[in-house]
Design an enzyme around this catalytic site. Structure first.
Site, PDB file in Angstrom:
ATOM      1  N   HIS A  94      32.944 -36.050   3.794  1.00 12.43           N
ATOM      2  CA  HIS A  94      32.953 -34.594   3.616  1.00 12.43           C
ATOM      3  C   HIS A  94      33.888 -33.998   4.665  1.00 12.43           C
ATOM      4  O   HIS A  94      34.002 -34.511   5.780  1.00 12.43           O
ATOM      5  CB  HIS A  94      31.551 -34.021   3.807  1.00 12.43           C
ATOM      6  CG  HIS A  94      30.735 -34.040   2.555  1.00 12.43           C
ATOM      7  ND1 HIS A  94      29.751 -33.126   2.292  1.00 12.43           N
ATOM      8  CD2 HIS A  94      30.764 -34.858   1.494  1.00 12.43           C
ATOM      9  CE1 HIS A  94      29.202 -33.373   1.125  1.00 12.43           C
ATOM     10  NE2 HIS A  94      29.807 -34.437   0.620  1.00 12.43           N
ATOM     11  N   GLU A  96      33.726 -31.516   6.670  1.00 13.57           N
ATOM     12  CA  GLU A  96      33.149 -31.182   7.968  1.00 13.57           C
ATOM     13  C   GLU A  96      33.028 -32.421   8.862  1.00 13.57           C
ATOM     14  O   GLU A  96      33.257 -32.353  10.072  1.00 13.57           O
ATOM     15  CB  GLU A  96      31.762 -30.545   7.791  1.00 13.57           C
ATOM     16  CG  GLU A  96      31.776 -29.210   7.056  1.00 13.57           C
ATOM     17  CD  GLU A  96      31.510 -29.354   5.568  1.00 13.57           C
ATOM     18  OE1 GLU A  96      30.826 -28.485   5.002  1.00 13.57           O
ATOM     19  OE2 GLU A  96      32.008 -30.333   4.964  1.00 13.57           O
ATOM     20  N   CYS A 307      25.665 -31.902   5.459  1.00 14.26           N
ATOM     21  CA  CYS A 307      26.486 -31.268   6.501  1.00 14.26           C
ATOM     22  C   CYS A 307      25.708 -30.193   7.257  1.00 14.26           C
ATOM     23  O   CYS A 307      25.934 -29.972   8.444  1.00 14.26           O
ATOM     24  CB  CYS A 307      27.763 -30.690   5.890  1.00 14.26           C
ATOM     25  SG  CYS A 307      28.954 -31.971   5.418  1.00 14.26           S
ATOM     26  N   LYS A 310      23.836 -32.120   9.863  1.00 11.21           N
ATOM     27  CA  LYS A 310      24.721 -32.641  10.915  1.00 11.21           C
ATOM     28  C   LYS A 310      25.204 -31.529  11.844  1.00 11.21           C
ATOM     29  O   LYS A 310      25.246 -31.706  13.067  1.00 11.21           O
ATOM     30  CB  LYS A 310      25.894 -33.390  10.287  1.00 11.21           C
ATOM     31  CG  LYS A 310      25.461 -34.700   9.625  1.00 11.21           C
ATOM     32  CD  LYS A 310      26.628 -35.539   9.148  1.00 11.21           C
ATOM     33  CE  LYS A 310      26.128 -36.887   8.619  1.00 11.21           C
ATOM     34  NZ  LYS A 310      27.214 -37.801   8.228  1.00 11.21           N
ATOM     35  N   ARG A 313      22.470 -30.713  14.188  1.00 11.13           N
ATOM     36  CA  ARG A 313      22.371 -31.748  15.226  1.00 11.13           C
ATOM     37  C   ARG A 313      23.448 -31.552  16.284  1.00 11.13           C
ATOM     38  O   ARG A 313      23.168 -31.630  17.487  1.00 11.13           O
ATOM     39  CB  ARG A 313      22.497 -33.125  14.577  1.00 11.13           C
ATOM     40  CG  ARG A 313      22.525 -34.268  15.571  1.00 11.13           C
ATOM     41  CD  ARG A 313      22.744 -35.616  14.887  1.00 11.13           C
ATOM     42  NE  ARG A 313      23.003 -36.666  15.860  1.00 11.13           N
ATOM     43  CZ  ARG A 313      23.131 -37.951  15.570  1.00 11.13           C
ATOM     44  NH1 ARG A 313      23.045 -38.351  14.317  1.00 11.13           N
ATOM     45  NH2 ARG A 313      23.367 -38.829  16.511  1.00 11.13           N
ATOM     46  N   LYS A 443      34.385 -46.079  12.981  1.00  9.86           N
ATOM     47  CA  LYS A 443      33.629 -46.413  14.194  1.00  9.86           C
ATOM     48  C   LYS A 443      34.335 -47.505  15.004  1.00  9.86           C
ATOM     49  O   LYS A 443      34.443 -47.410  16.226  1.00  9.86           O
ATOM     50  CB  LYS A 443      32.216 -46.881  13.816  1.00  9.86           C
ATOM     51  CG  LYS A 443      31.296 -45.809  13.258  1.00  9.86           C
ATOM     52  CD  LYS A 443      29.899 -46.396  13.051  1.00  9.86           C
ATOM     53  CE  LYS A 443      28.925 -45.356  12.518  1.00  9.86           C
ATOM     54  NZ  LYS A 443      29.120 -45.140  11.059  1.00  9.86           N
ATOM     55  N   LYS A 478      26.261 -47.205  22.984  1.00 10.29           N
ATOM     56  CA  LYS A 478      25.598 -45.956  22.586  1.00 10.29           C
ATOM     57  C   LYS A 478      24.243 -45.818  23.282  1.00 10.29           C
ATOM     58  O   LYS A 478      23.896 -44.757  23.805  1.00 10.29           O
ATOM     59  CB  LYS A 478      25.416 -45.922  21.066  1.00 10.29           C
ATOM     60  CG  LYS A 478      26.683 -45.604  20.283  1.00 10.29           C
ATOM     61  CD  LYS A 478      26.533 -45.909  18.810  1.00 10.29           C
ATOM     62  CE  LYS A 478      25.521 -45.033  18.119  1.00 10.29           C
ATOM     63  NZ  LYS A 478      26.099 -43.721  17.738  1.00 10.29           N
TER      64      LYS A 478
END
Length: 510
Positions: A94, A96, A307, A310, A313, A443, A478
């Site tokens: 997407h 965004e 979205c 997200k 978040r 990633k 992470k």
């Protein structure tokens, strides 16, 4: 207490800058095929006051420079069965999400500059060893040509407005999938149902003389997309009943001017397992609001959150992600979100992006629920579904969302990255798994650039979070960002308990 600073930009200025950047700085590669395809656009704009803004007159508008530093287009995401443990595919394309990943690439480049002690970085040394912070007065505005899919797209619709779909039949109301055969594109085009434009059937699409209507006190903001001015006799509605997170009983209230909320724009994003779920009832009661949602797939369920979820978040954890948090004193937040001309509700945006997280307390130092500004521009994206539909000459050819996603970052080396189905455009089945078949915002490529930054930093200048331990995998790096992980755990506990997380085996690459 310092005097409140005046707005340094307008929503239209932000939209115009992004549309101009898309039109002049991006090549044709990956853009929609004229008259047949449409797409969605998102971007991050850096706002920086000019150096001579110190002035004795507090009423004078502060002059700023505005620069697009990241951009993304796209309408699709991959299904769960297509996900890969090697980190070399884009799960969510997407606009965004592409724009946000492009922004992370920009931030990582700026950290490379800071580590090399270059003066032109946006970062300056922080108080703690090995950490950096944004230069004072810098801020970032997020732009999207369309309302984010998911909760922010559940928008009240008044009875005098063109309905988004055919009159509700009993059969349709009882269909738990809530899909209209013949009016929606196949369930996998991901943005198809989420894009509120896409639900207008041909019979009900507004004609050239359709008047513009605005509801200004927190409900829907629906505008005319033709060149004619609005009908002066159109109803003047100053407020309307809105959807609230507490329940939808209010949406049948009659608004001033006898405009009743009779339906809602639908989102194709499905409620995640563990959430209460939509009622599926006819009209305005169809959706429940405030819920976490997952993007739909072409018969193959996705693991990609909407979205709206997200963005909510990012408004708590920042846009930088866990890896970059190792080098940052505080998260990189968005100061504002600007939406282009489309069906829009200020109430729904505030609810979806900010209010759902307002009860999240006890976050680590530096983290917090931000009160970002949310505004709408009156400028329409020329390659949105609605704009392309209005200009079409060949109505026989089916209008479809573009299959490509464009990533652009303000970096010196290969700023452009065009993908389809999660891989660089043109990738063959045989090529998957090769170095050439990796998006620059995947990633694994982002991790590779992060590891390059680590090698440039001498041992005595490493941040504390990376001293005395030797993480190896993407997942381990992470997890080692302890403050970020604490903030994420707190957010999930208090607001997003049903958030779908990718299994750890998808993050074990090195």
């Amino acid at each position: 207490v310092p005097a409140p600073t005046q707005t340094m930009w307008t929503a239209d200025e932000i939209a115009h800058l992004c549309y101009e950047h898309y039109g002049t700085r991006l090549p044709k590669q990956g853009k929609p095929e004229p008259n047949r395809e449409w797409t969605l656009l998102a971007a991050v704009v850096k706002i920086q006051p000019t150096t001579d803004h110190a002035c004795d007159d507090p009423d004078q508008k502060v002059q700023v420079t505005k620069e697009v530093v990241a951009m993304g287009t796209g309408t699709k995401c991959i299904g769960q069965s297509k996900m890969r443990k090697s980190g070399d595919i884009l799960n969510d394309s997407h606009a965004e999400v592409i724009a946000k990943r492009s922004f992370q690439r920009y931030l990582l480049h700026q950290l490379h500059l800071a580590a090399a002690l270059k003066e032109n970085s946006i970062f300056v040394p922080g108080a703690q060893r090995g950490l950096w912070k944004l230069k004072p007065d810098l801020s970032f505005v997020f732009f999207s040509s369309h309302t984010p899919c998911g909760d922010a797209s559940i928008i009240p619709m008044l009875e005098f407005e063109d309905q988004p779909c055919c009159p509700v039949s009993r059969d349709w109301a009882n269909n738990p999938a809530g899909e209209l055969s013949g009016n929606l594109e196949t369930a996998g085009d991901k943005r198809k149902c989420e894009d509120t434009d896409s639900i207008l059937s041909k019979k009900m699409r507004p004609g050239p003389g359709t008047p513009a209507r605005e509801i200004t006190s927190g409900a829907a903001h629906h505008q005319n997309f033709s060149t004619q001015e609005s009908d002066p006799a159109s109803p003047s509605v100053r407020s309307a009943a809105v959807l609230t997170a507490e329940g939808l009983a209010d949406v049948t209230t009659v608004a001033p001017g006898s405009a009743r909320v009779v339906d809602v724009y639908r989102t194709g994003a499905k409620c995640v397992p563990g959430e209460a779920g939509d009622s599926g009832q006819p009209g305005a009661l169809y959706h429940r609001v405030g819920l976490l949602r997952v993007k739909p797939g072409r018969g193959d369920r996705t693991c990609s959150m909407s979205c709206s979820d997200k963005l909510a978040r990012w408004n708590v954890l920042g846009c930088q992600g866990a890896l970059l948090m190792h080098f940052l004193e505080e998260p990189i937040y968005l100061s504002a979100v600007v939406i282009g001309k489309c069906p829009y509700s200020q109430e729904a945006m505030q609810r979806a992006l900010i209010r759902r997280c307002q009860n999240v307390l006890d976050l680590p130092k530096g983290f917090g629920v931000q009160e970002m500004k949310i505004q709408q521009s009156d400028l329409l994206f020329e390659q949105s579904r609605r704009a392309v539909q209005a200009k079409r000459t060949d109505s026989e050819c089916r209008l479809v969302p573009s299959g490509a996603a464009i990533s652009w970052s303000a970096v010196p080396e290969q700023p452009l990255d065009v993908t389809a189905n999660g891989f660089p455009q043109g990738t063959t089945k045989k090529g998957i798994g090769s170095l050439q078949a990796r998006s620059r915002i995947s990633k694994v490529e982002f991790f590779r650039s992060f590891q390059s930054l680590l090698r440039r930093v001498s041992e005595d200048r490493l941040p504390d979070s990376l001293r005395g331990q030797q993480p190896e995998t993407y997942q381990e790096y992470k997890e080692a960002a302890s403050a970020y992980q604490e903030a994420w755990n707190t957010l999930r506990k208090h607001a997003f308990t049903s958030w779908i997380r990718n299994p750890p085996e998808y993050h074990q690459f090195k």
